[in-house]
Write an enzyme that holds these catalytic residues in place. Structure first.
Site, PDB file in Angstrom:
ATOM      1  N   LYS A 112       0.822  -1.218   0.000  1.00 58.23           N
ATOM      2  CA  LYS A 112       0.000   0.000   0.000  1.00 58.23           C
ATOM      3  C   LYS A 112       0.853   1.264   0.000  1.00 58.23           C
ATOM      4  CE  LYS A 112      -4.471  -1.818   1.104  1.00 58.23           C
ATOM      5  NZ  LYS A 112      -5.494  -2.158   2.086  1.00 58.23           N
ATOM      6  N   ARG A 165      -3.808 -10.207   4.246  1.00 62.96           N
ATOM      7  CA  ARG A 165      -4.230 -10.157   2.836  1.00 62.96           C
ATOM      8  C   ARG A 165      -3.053  -9.579   2.044  1.00 62.96           C
ATOM      9  NH1 ARG A 165      -6.347  -6.595  -0.663  1.00 62.96           N
ATOM     10  NH2 ARG A 165      -7.958  -7.339  -2.070  1.00 62.96           N
TER      11      ARG A 165
END
Ligand code: HH2
Length: 278
Positions: A223, A258
């Site tokens: 991210k 995840r």
């Protein structure tokens, strides 16, 4: 052996790390958009992730990156229909990343076992009743606002307190329509309506979220905040930073991760779990 559904739901008690590989069948996901839109390429990537010891595969047909547009249930189903049965046939737990009950219903009928709803049941009023009827686990993720606008100056007075109270409201909403509390997985939604500082505060205080008593999923993989801290502009070069974040969160109580990069995450968490269990 890949985790069974019960292993995943008990992971916060057993401390078994659960690695959930990401399969985005989208043209526009922030890290891998377009790579797995072809069903054969998607199925191959899922097989690779299972070979690398993924416990779970999360399939999404709609990007929720900041600024992304929503797409219809019919289009999501069209993207999933050739891929999902092939992935479910690998014998791994499959979750479907969608906010629409019609898509979740289709996915459950095609072999998915878990619903991953980044709106935590707020976008489609039929989602929580569907999870209740089906008896499947549901991931309730925190998001401030919606993907189109969520990164425009997000503000909290107390980010951890507000995420905790969101979790208790959404858990209560789920339980009130018949979802069993032991089928709920919580996720603070890193990057969803949060500045870097909000993300870091939530990660630093993962233990407070884990203390709520549900298994905790964390999605930090590749991210933007990792790129901003390490200087890695290319998401594929954020692997090492992503490992550090995953291990830090595991040590603070999260157990479900995840991730795009299954092999390094599995290795990193094996070591973290071995040290913790020693
Ligand atoms: N992050 C993304 C999508 N779905 N679901 C959960 N539960 N937690 C997350 O942190 C999460 C999520 C965004 O990442 P990605 O799927 O890689 O990108 P995109 O939304 O662009 O498809």
């Amino acid at each position: 052996m890949p985790a069974k559904l019960d292993d995943i739901l008990n992971s916060h008690r057993t401390r078994r790390p659960v690695v959930c590989g990401i399969l985005n069948v989208t043209p526009d996901s922030f890290s891998d958009g377009g790579r797995f839109l072809d069903p054969a390429a998607a199925a191959l990537h899922a097989r690779e992730m299972v070979a690398q010891s993924a416990d779970m595969i999360d399939i999404g047909a709609e990007s929720t990156r900041p600024g992304s547009a929503r797409i219809s249930a019919a289009e999501q189903i069209a993207r999933l229909k050739d891929v999902l049965p092939a992935v479910a046939a690998l014998g791994v737990v499959v979750s479907v990343d969608t906010t629409l009950a019609a898509v979740a219903q289709f996915a459950l009928d095609s072999g998915a076992a878990v619903i991953n709803d980044v709106s935590a049941g707020r976008e489609d009023a039929a989602m929580l009743p569907l999870a209740a009827r089906h008896g499947c686990p549901i991931i309730l993720m925190h998001m401030l606002g919606e993907p189109a606008t969520m990164q425009k100056a997000p503000h909290y007075d107390d980010v951890v307190g507000e995420v905790k109270s969101f979790f208790s409201q959404r858990t209560a909403a789920a339980v009130s329509v018949g979802v069993k509390s032991d089928r709920i997985i919580l996720d603070p939604g890193i990057g969803f309506g949060k500045t870097i500082q909000h993300n870091l505060t939530l990660l630093a205080r993962t233990a407070e979220l884990a203390a709520l008593g549900c298994p905790l999923m964390i999605g930090v993989s590749r991210k933007r905040f990792i790129g901003e801290i390490t200087g890695a502009a290319d998401p594929a070069e954020r692997v090492w930073g992503s490992m550090a974040a995953a291990v830090t969160c595991y040590e603070r109580g999260a157990t479900i991760f995840r991730v795009h990069d299954v092999a390094p995450t599995v290795a990193a968490l094996k070591i973290a779990a071995a040290i913790e269990g020693s």
